[in-house]
Design an enzyme around this catalytic site. Structure first.
Site, PDB file in Angstrom:
ATOM      1  N   GLY A 138      11.015 -55.093 -21.524  1.00  0.00           N
ATOM      2  CA  GLY A 138      11.918 -54.295 -20.679  1.00  0.00           C
ATOM      3  C   GLY A 138      11.136 -53.127 -20.114  1.00  0.00           C
ATOM      4  N   TRP A 163      19.187 -59.785 -18.103  1.00  0.00           N
ATOM      5  CA  TRP A 163      19.863 -58.610 -17.523  1.00  0.00           C
ATOM      6  C   TRP A 163      19.739 -58.581 -16.007  1.00  0.00           C
ATOM      7  CZ3 TRP A 163      23.214 -56.669 -20.461  1.00  0.00           C
ATOM      8  CH2 TRP A 163      22.995 -56.472 -21.821  1.00  0.00           C
ATOM      9  N   THR A 165      20.950 -58.492 -12.432  1.00  0.00           N
ATOM     10  CA  THR A 165      22.122 -58.226 -11.591  1.00  0.00           C
ATOM     11  C   THR A 165      22.186 -59.282 -10.488  1.00  0.00           C
ATOM     12  OG1 THR A 165      21.944 -55.881 -12.084  1.00  0.00           O
ATOM     13  CG2 THR A 165      23.249 -56.480 -10.133  1.00  0.00           C
ATOM     14  N   GLU A 390      16.526 -49.585 -14.111  1.00  0.00           N
ATOM     15  CA  GLU A 390      15.398 -49.149 -13.278  1.00  0.00           C
ATOM     16  C   GLU A 390      14.487 -48.181 -14.033  1.00  0.00           C
ATOM     17  OE1 GLU A 390      15.739 -49.702  -9.546  1.00  0.00           O
ATOM     18  OE2 GLU A 390      17.622 -50.746  -9.813  1.00  0.00           O
TER      19      GLU A 390
HETATM   20  C1  LIG Z   1      23.673 -53.887 -16.591  1.00  0.00           C
HETATM   21  C2  LIG Z   1      22.202 -54.046 -16.458  1.00  0.00           C
HETATM   22  C3  LIG Z   1      21.673 -54.529 -15.261  1.00  0.00           C
HETATM   23  C4  LIG Z   1      20.297 -54.732 -15.138  1.00  0.00           C
HETATM   24  N1  LIG Z   1      19.795 -55.278 -13.991  1.00  0.00           N
HETATM   25  C5  LIG Z   1      18.487 -55.639 -13.947  1.00  0.00           C
HETATM   26  C6  LIG Z   1      17.965 -56.366 -12.828  1.00  0.00           C
HETATM   27  O1  LIG Z   1      18.686 -56.658 -11.857  1.00  0.00           O
HETATM   28  N2  LIG Z   1      16.672 -56.762 -12.864  1.00  0.00           N
HETATM   29  C7  LIG Z   1      15.836 -56.484 -13.908  1.00  0.00           C
HETATM   30  O2  LIG Z   1      14.676 -56.875 -13.884  1.00  0.00           O
HETATM   31  N3  LIG Z   1      16.297 -55.763 -14.993  1.00  0.00           N
HETATM   32  C8  LIG Z   1      17.595 -55.364 -15.021  1.00  0.00           C
HETATM   33  N4  LIG Z   1      18.079 -54.657 -16.103  1.00  0.00           N
HETATM   34  C9  LIG Z   1      17.174 -54.374 -17.218  1.00  0.00           C
HETATM   35  C10 LIG Z   1      16.824 -52.909 -17.377  1.00  0.00           C
HETATM   36  O3  LIG Z   1      15.941 -52.522 -16.367  1.00  0.00           O
HETATM   37  C11 LIG Z   1      16.241 -52.738 -18.792  1.00  0.00           C
HETATM   38  O4  LIG Z   1      17.318 -52.893 -19.698  1.00  0.00           O
HETATM   39  C12 LIG Z   1      15.561 -51.413 -18.978  1.00  0.00           C
HETATM   40  O5  LIG Z   1      14.387 -51.326 -18.208  1.00  0.00           O
HETATM   41  C13 LIG Z   1      15.198 -51.163 -20.453  1.00  0.00           C
HETATM   42  O6  LIG Z   1      14.536 -52.268 -21.022  1.00  0.00           O
HETATM   43  P1  LIG Z   1      15.062 -52.849 -22.427  1.00  0.00           P
HETATM   44  O7  LIG Z   1      16.523 -53.090 -22.288  1.00  0.00           O
HETATM   45  O8  LIG Z   1      14.227 -53.998 -22.792  1.00  0.00           O
HETATM   46  O9  LIG Z   1      14.867 -51.674 -23.445  1.00  0.00           O
HETATM   47  P2  LIG Z   1      13.510 -51.333 -24.261  1.00  0.00           P
HETATM   48  O10 LIG Z   1      12.360 -51.298 -23.334  1.00  0.00           O
HETATM   49  O11 LIG Z   1      13.428 -52.212 -25.441  1.00  0.00           O
HETATM   50  O12 LIG Z   1      13.827 -49.861 -24.727  1.00  0.00           O
HETATM   51  C14 LIG Z   1      14.593 -49.541 -25.898  1.00  0.00           C
HETATM   52  C15 LIG Z   1      14.484 -48.029 -26.126  1.00  0.00           C
HETATM   53  O13 LIG Z   1      13.117 -47.674 -26.393  1.00  0.00           O
HETATM   54  C16 LIG Z   1      12.719 -46.648 -25.495  1.00  0.00           C
HETATM   55  N5  LIG Z   1      11.295 -46.793 -25.174  1.00  0.00           N
HETATM   56  C17 LIG Z   1      10.621 -47.914 -24.808  1.00  0.00           C
HETATM   57  N6  LIG Z   1       9.341 -47.628 -24.562  1.00  0.00           N
HETATM   58  C18 LIG Z   1       9.177 -46.304 -24.771  1.00  0.00           C
HETATM   59  C19 LIG Z   1       8.075 -45.401 -24.698  1.00  0.00           C
HETATM   60  N7  LIG Z   1       6.864 -45.790 -24.304  1.00  0.00           N
HETATM   61  N8  LIG Z   1       8.272 -44.101 -25.031  1.00  0.00           N
HETATM   62  C20 LIG Z   1       9.507 -43.665 -25.389  1.00  0.00           C
HETATM   63  N9  LIG Z   1      10.596 -44.476 -25.477  1.00  0.00           N
HETATM   64  C21 LIG Z   1      10.426 -45.769 -25.163  1.00  0.00           C
HETATM   65  C22 LIG Z   1      13.589 -46.847 -24.248  1.00  0.00           C
HETATM   66  O14 LIG Z   1      13.636 -45.680 -23.467  1.00  0.00           O
HETATM   67  C23 LIG Z   1      14.911 -47.219 -24.891  1.00  0.00           C
HETATM   68  O15 LIG Z   1      15.564 -46.047 -25.299  1.00  0.00           O
HETATM   69  C24 LIG Z   1      19.448 -54.399 -16.216  1.00  0.00           C
HETATM   70  C25 LIG Z   1      19.980 -53.865 -17.412  1.00  0.00           C
HETATM   71  C26 LIG Z   1      21.339 -53.715 -17.535  1.00  0.00           C
HETATM   72  C27 LIG Z   1      21.884 -53.193 -18.844  1.00  0.00           C
END
Ligand SMILES: Cc1cc2nc3c(=O)[nH]c(=O)nc-3n(C[C@H](O)[C@H](O)[C@H](O)COP(=O)(O)OP(=O)(O)OC[C@H]3O[C@@H](n4cnc5c(N)ncnc54)[C@H](O)[C@@H]3O)c2cc1C
Length: 411
Positions: A138, A163, A165, A390
């Site tokens: 992510g 995830w 959209t 994003e």
């Molecule tokens: C409703 C919805 C729509 C979406 N639409 C799209 C889309 O159209 N296309 C697409 O590609 N993605 C989409 N996403 C995905 C979204 O961009 C990701 O959920 C987001 O980037 C976070 O990634 P993750 O969920 O894997 O969380 P993770 O990366 O696993 O993060 C978990 C936690 O760890 C923290 N963290 C991670 N790395 C670090 C670091 N280096 N330092 C400090 N903290 C850190 C994060 O901030 C977060 O709090 C969507 C998500 C949702 C919920």
């Protein structure tokens, strides 16, 4: 009532004000009466999608020769803001489509790709999406596992995104895949993929969301709709690629150099996400001003209490600052100036403002704020995604810190 936003003539031109009033009128007339119903049912609002296409909202910043309205990014930001003020499931329909799917094609596509893919997107025929996130990657999006292997004049894609959209309802997607596994971020390519909408009957009924001219790719399927805290009427799904054959001409930009397209798209997308956040905050604030002017306790309207006035003042300050940061970042991008840090600042600030303002709006409604009778609880749920999508708040801080060090010469 139109919310007083102060004099914004330093930032906006006539066409920006024109699009604001057009979208506001539409949102209040067509979206406000059904927003809560779609939030409850979690259905995709096809009828309103078709009306938004009719109004040209899916092509605001794109050239007229590709079916767009020939306006600019700030006009798209204002349209997003006004839709989000009423309902964020509707604003993300325009936002994700415009900034994440159509914009990279308009900025990086060949003429032939623009004709084939940008025209149906900007013309509002079909919806688009952006496939970067995967179950295991992510925030660290470069760790993606989707791979594309070259076979003659085509690429064979295998992997999964999550995830996404418009995953189900969309027909055109920009998707990232690893093409040179040993080259890190310089081994990722952006591909344009096509499939058929998963709700063809609805698309046919409303005359929007499907194009017979796009060829659905074999092996490109989607998962079940993901159930969420908010943005409930927005369609979010997994994308699944099983030996999907993608011709060379569907590579966006250059082979192995796709990651910079994703980063550039995210810079713009963050300005868009700031606009959703700003709109949600404004909508919740409007509700809070109205409610605190009507509700009486201790023999007075509650907005006579200074504690309530202070809360309203603090909410207003955050909204005003979020608006100026968002418009400023949009102007920089429109003018082709560096804007990475400003986009992250706007997104970070506006999303935290949206969470704070919506939470306070619920608080100011007391128990009624917690009920589904009033829209502020939906707005509070919808606001949360703006701190995640994003790039999370933490990722924005990483981007801002990197830019600080770059500017000050640490890196
Ligand atoms: C409703 C919805 C729509 C979406 N639409 C799209 C889309 O159209 N296309 C697409 O590609 N993605 C989409 N996403 C995905 C979204 O961009 C990701 O959920 C987001 O980037 C976070 O990634 P993750 O969920 O894997 O969380 P993770 O990366 O696993 O993060 C978990 C936690 O760890 C923290 N963290 C991670 N790395 C670090 C670091 N280096 N330092 C400090 N903290 C850190 C994060 O901030 C977060 O709090 C969507 C998500 C949702 C919920």
């Amino acid at each position: 009532m139109a919310p007083p936003m102060g004099d914004l003539s330093l930032y906006l031109e006539d066409h920006h004000e024109m699009i604001r009033s057009m979208v506001r009128e539409f949102a209040e007339a067509e979206i406000a009466p059904v927003a809560s119903r779609f939030d409850e049912s979690e259905e995709f609002p096809w009828d309103n999608g078709a009306k938004m296409a009719e109004l040209g909202l899916f092509g605001i910043p794109f050239d007229e020769e590709y079916g767009g309205a020939g306006m600019d990014l700030l006009a798209a930001v204002i349209a997003t803001e006004e839709l989000a003020r009423v309902d964020a499931s509707h604003s993300i329909m325009v936002g994700a489509h415009t900034s994440l799917a159509a914009t990279p094609i308009s900025r990086w596509g060949t003429e032939e790709q623009k004709q084939r893919f940008l025209s149906p997107l900007a013309g509002g025929q079909v919806l688009g999406g952006f496939g970067l996130t995967e179950p295991g990657s992510g925030s660290d999006s470069a760790a993606m596992r989707t791979v594309a292997e070259k076979k003659g004049d085509r690429w064979i894609l295998n992997g999964q995104k999550t995830w996404i959209t418009h995953g189900g309802v969309g027909e055109i997607f920009m998707v990232g895949a690893v093409t040179s596994p040993d080259k890190g971020t310089r081994g990722i390519t952006a591909f344009l993929l096509t499939k058929e909408t998963c709700e063809p009957l609805e698309a046919a009924r409303v005359g929007f969301g499907h194009s017979g001219e796009l060829t659905p790719m074999q092996g490109f399927t989607v998962g079940q709709k993901l159930r969420k805290l908010g943005w409930n009427a927005s369609d979010t799904r997994e994308l699944i690629f099983e030996d999907v054959e993608v011709p060379d001409e569907n590579v966006l930009g250059e082979v192995d150099l796709g990651f910079r397209i994703f980063l550039d798209t995210l810079d713009g997308g963050r300005i868009g996400m700031a606009a959703h956040a700003l709109g949600i905050a404004q909508g919740a604030f409007d509700e809070a001003v109205r409610y605190t002017g009507e509700r009486e306790q201790f023999g007075k309207r509650i907005n006579d209490f200074q504690g309530v006035q202070f809360m309203l003042a603090e909410m207003q300050v955050k909204i005003h600052a979020a608006r100026l940061l968002t418009y400023h970042a949009a102007r920089l991008r429109m003018d082709g100036k560096p804007h990475k840090k400003e986009a992250s600042i706007a997104k970070l600030f506006a999303s935290e403002a949206a969470m704070d303002v919506t939470t306070r709006a619920v608080q100011l409604h007391g128990g009624y704020g917690y009920s589904r009778e009033y829209p502020v609880e939906r707005m509070m749920r919808d606001a949360k995604i703006t701190e995640i999508g994003e790039g999370t708040t933490e990722i924005q801080k990483i981007v801002i810190a990197r830019e600080i060090f770059r500017e000050y010469g640490k890196i």
